[in-house]
Design a protein around this motif. Structure first.
Motif, PDB file in Angstrom:
ATOM      1  N   GLU A   1       0.729  -1.004   0.343  1.00  0.00           N
ATOM      2  CA  GLU A   1       0.360  -0.157   0.165  1.00  0.00           C
ATOM      3  C   GLU A   1       0.771   0.855   0.238  1.00  0.00           C
ATOM      4  O   GLU A   1       2.183   1.349   1.018  1.00  0.00           O
TER       5      GLU A   1
ATOM      6  N   HIS B   1      -3.601   7.050  -2.948  1.00  0.00           N
ATOM      7  CA  HIS B   1      -3.277   6.069  -2.626  1.00  0.00           C
ATOM      8  C   HIS B   1      -3.648   4.775  -3.295  1.00  0.00           C
ATOM      9  O   HIS B   1      -4.714   4.045  -4.096  1.00  0.00           O
TER      10      HIS B   1
ATOM     11  N   ARG C   1      -2.760   0.937  -4.385  1.00  0.00           N
ATOM     12  CA  ARG C   1      -2.362  -0.747  -3.801  1.00  0.00           C
ATOM     13  C   ARG C   1      -1.566  -1.213  -5.248  1.00  0.00           C
ATOM     14  O   ARG C   1      -2.648  -1.270  -6.028  1.00  0.00           O
TER      15      ARG C   1
ATOM     16  N   LYS D   1      -8.752   7.565   5.843  1.00  0.00           N
ATOM     17  CA  LYS D   1      -8.519   6.514   5.646  1.00  0.00           C
ATOM     18  C   LYS D   1      -9.631   6.209   6.872  1.00  0.00           C
ATOM     19  O   LYS D   1      -9.525   6.025   7.570  1.00  0.00           O
TER      20      LYS D   1
END
Length: 784
Positions: A362, A386, A388, A730
């Motif tokens: 991540e 963000h 992944r 988050k």
């Protein structure tokens, strides 16, 4: 401003007087009286004498006769009694303070004389002015004594009148009311009970002033929009029974919402004899500002895939072009720099910067521009994402009716892609034909079952009939297949791609469960009429198509644009399928350059989200023509990007605890819809009635939110959250004792200022001058 403030209604007494409304000149009354007396005397002398009536009686009768005549004549002149009552009643000063987001801007005025004067008048050191936002300047101005005494500006208002304080943004809010302060009044005596408590709980004027100053100092610039005229109209309605000396308006003057015009509202204030004293806050000159907007990038990617981060870079207020440094920052480390030339006549450009992650995990990614000390705000100099990164392959199921050119080249390119595991089924092939698949992946012998579909990330339908028969002559699609595909997209987050064909797709799917998935409404008659296909054409990109990474075939913006529409453009197409119309939530990336129906040009490439999954539709089957002279370069770059885009939903839902939001970017105060999908240890859907998620805020604080189980959807939970601070949030789920951090797929979202409040940050001097002038007031800068 001072001449408007001593507005008081005084005198507490009653006066009374008699007067004739139709009175003549002063000499007329004596003449009338003499005439009446003379008439009565003459009448008395000429009247025959009657026995028994004495002289005294005759005089009395004459008197009453004269009196009656005088009363009758007096009535003709309309006698009235007039009373005038005057009572003591204080007037109001109405203080209206702008609390919209634009009041959080920090101006960088170049007028040094103005800044020196302002620093002196509001009590802020000159060196601190450029780091003091607009609303803070207003608060300082109201709480400071520019005359060096002991009374603040707000207190000086209260010495002359009562004060009503309002705030406004898209609406108005009455903040408080401050009583008039009488400097000559004796101190209020405390009326104490035996137990020491006050009987009279009404606060003193000084206490209401202190409370008012406290509330003013607590105002935050959190309004998402500004409706100045509408707010002033609502305040005028509130004031309909009050005597108002003036309305003092402290604002930057920018209005971006509401329906009323400033001229109409100002005229109404003028009619009510309420002058508006408009105090302009901010710099009326064009400000300088660098910003990053519309960052687009995948949320999930594969190890060693090249990830494009595309954004819009803007430069406002810079008269000449300059190089702006765009930085790519991953986990706090600057990995790349790109120079962007902006300024002058080039105020914005779209820029793509790439990164190739070499390990899974991540990652917090940031695009940023180093701040310029002349900028009005640096809040918009950065954008977050963000990412992944996973070490998986995209599992693709491709069903095609016959070996058309699009199938051949698309299938071969996917087989060569090391990140794709492909299984194809060609319906026109013989029963003994080994169906195509990636190396090491078994060939298909029949269409997968509903349970087997869940192992794929993307399902591709070519030109295949819903009633197709397999090589063995039996129906190829088992009963319930299309419902299973619909559930695969809606509930499992799967991707679905349909590549149109001249025979069956998409027209034969209009009345099947596949129809609702598509981003277009299908024309069931399409293909039944032959068309002349002798001239090629190139699709025209829409505005969104120019920005999206899906159609970015070259990293450089200008080179990519030339591929689609320039002299070196890609080869054109001949055939396409016509859709009836585009669905409301669909995204059209490319359209036919000339042909259209009543709703607009026919769509060529379009996609839409369908619940948890994503669907892409192509109206053409000739992207293989892009191979001319370059091989798979552009054709498979396009389809490879589409496949990765469609696979994201399934990648997101591959964990036991998955959190998603309806968007990635929000304005402050806008509701965030949070959804969680939770599986138990056996990969079955969770059945608890609620699910708790943890929200990490930008200020490093955490809070918990309880989501509720959706009715009829086991394992799926939803709830709403309203963020009040800007920055990165988050959302995740605590896996507890039954799971680990590796089982959790968190979700990041960004909260920003509403762009509408930053589009035009200048103080609207001309508008405020016109508003105040039309109301009978005047315009002032904050230093006055």
């Amino acid at each position: 401003m001072q001449r408007f403030l001593p507005f008081l209604f005084t005198l507490a007494k009653e006066d009374s007087e008699w007067r004739f409304e139709s009175a003549q000149q002063p000499y007329v009354a004596p003449l009338i009286i003499l005439g009446v007396i003379a008439f009565v005397v003459v009448a008395y002398l000429l009247e025959p004498r009657t026995e028994g009536r004495t002289r005294g009686g005759r005089v009395v009768l004459g008197f009453f006769r004269a009196l009656a005549l005088l009363v009758g004549i007096a009535i003709l002149f309309h006698p009235v009694e007039r009373k005038e009552t005057r009572e003591v009643k204080d007037g109001y000063v109405v203080l209206v303070i702008d609390k919209s987001r634009s009041m959080s801007l920090k101006d960088r005025e170049g007028d040094q004389a103005y800044l020196l004067e302002l620093a002196q008048k509001i009590g802020v050191p000159y060196a601190d002015l450029k780091t003091t936002d607009r609303l803070t300047r207003v608060k300082k101005a109201l709480s400071f004594d520019p005359k060096g005494g002991t009374a603040t500006v707000l207190e000086r208002f209260a010495e002359k009148n009562k004060v009503k304080v309002y705030t406004f943004d898209a609406g108005r809010l009455k903040l408080c009311e401050i009583d008039k302060i009488d400097k000559d009044a004796l101190p209020r005596e405390k009326d104490e009970k035996g137990d020491g408590e006050k009987k009279d709980e009404k606060p003193t004027p000084e206490a209401s002033l202190a409370r008012g100053q406290q509330l003013v100092n607590a105002i935050e610039p959190d309004g998402l929009a500004t409706a100045l005229p509408d707010s002033l109209q609502k305040i005028l309605t509130d004031l309909r029974s009050d005597k108002v000396a003036a309305l003092v308006l402290l604002t930057d003057g920018r209005s971006n919402a509401g329906s009323l015009s400033a001229e109409v509202v100002a005229a109404r204030y003028h009619k009510k004899n309420i002058p508006i004293l408009a105090v302009g806050v901010g710099d009326p000159n064009p400000p300088k500002d660098l910003s990053i907007e519309n960052l687009e990038a995948p949320e999930v990617t594969l190890v060693n895939d090249i990830v494009p981060f595309q954004c819009l870079v803007r430069a406002q207020g810079y008269p000449a072009r300059r190089d702006v440094d765009l930085e790519l920052v991953v986990e706090g480390q600057v990995l790349k720099h790109e120079k962007v030339e902006l300024g002058g006549d080039k105020t914005e450009t779209t820029k793509t910067i790439t990164w190739k992650p070499e390990k899974e995990g991540e990652f917090d990614v940031e695009l940023r521009i180093p701040p310029d000390d002349q900028e009005i705000t640096v809040e918009n100099n950065k954008a977050f994402h963000h990412l992944r990164v996973i070490a998986e392959k995209i599992k693709v199921l491709y069903i095609e009716g016959y070996p058309r050119w699009e199938y051949r080249y698309f299938m071969n390119a996917m087989k060569r892609d090391a990140k794709v595991e492909l299984q194809c089924f060609l319906l026109s092939a013989d029963a003994a034909f080994p169906q195509e698949s990636s190396k090491g992946v078994p060939s298909l012998r029949a269409f997968p079952t509903a349970e087997e579909l869940k192992k794929y990330h993307v399902i591709v339908f070519g030109d295949v009939s819903p009633q197709a028969q397999g090589p063995d002559g039996r129906p190829f699609f088992p009963e319930g297949t299309f419902e299973a595909i619909k559930e695969f997209v809606a509930d499992e987050g799967g991707g679905f791609l349909m590549i149109s064909g001249e025979q069956d797709s998409p027209r034969r799917y209009a009345s099947t469960p596949i129809g609702p998935l598509l981003p277009i409404q299908v024309d069931e008659q399409e293909g039944t009429v032959q068309r002349d296909l002798t001239e090629s054409w190139r699709p025209r990109l829409t505005r969104e198509g120019m920005r999206t990474p899906l159609l970015r075939l070259e990293p450089d913006e200008q080179r990519n644009k030339a591929l689609w529409e320039g002299t070196t453009a890609l080869p054109g197409f001949f055939w396409y399928t016509r859709a009836l119309k585009v669905k409301p939530r669909a995204h059209v990336l490319a359209e036919h350059p000339t042909e259209r129906n009543q709703d607009g040009n026919f769509p060529i490439f379009a996609w839409q989200d369908y619940k948890s999954g994503t669907v892409f539709w192509s109206a053409v089957d000739e992207t293989w023509r892009w191979r001319a002279g370059v091989g798979d370069k552009f054709m498979y770059r396009f389809w490879g990007q589409v496949l990765r885009f469609l696979a994201h939903g399934r990648f997101q839902r591959s964990k036991r605890f998955t959190v998603t939001t309806d968007k990635s970017k929000y304005n402050v105060g806008e509701d965030v819809q949070i959804q969680a999908v939770v599986h138990d240890r056996r990969s079955g859907p969770a059945t608890e009635k609620t699910q708790e998620v943890v929200i990490e805020r930008p200020d490093a604080q955490t809070e918990k939110l309880e989501l509720k189980l959706l009715e009829g959807k086991a394992g799926t939970y939803e709830g709403r959250y309203r963020p009040l601070k800007i920055g990165i949030y988050k959302v995740s789920i605590d896996p507890g004792a039954t799971g680990s951090e590796g089982d959790v797929a968190p979700k990041l979202f960004e909260v920003k200022f509403p762009s509408i409040e930053l589009e035009e940050p200048r103080m609207d001097k001309d508008g405020l001058e016109a508003l105040s002038r039309a109301s009978g007031g005047e315009f002032l800068r904050l230093d006055k």
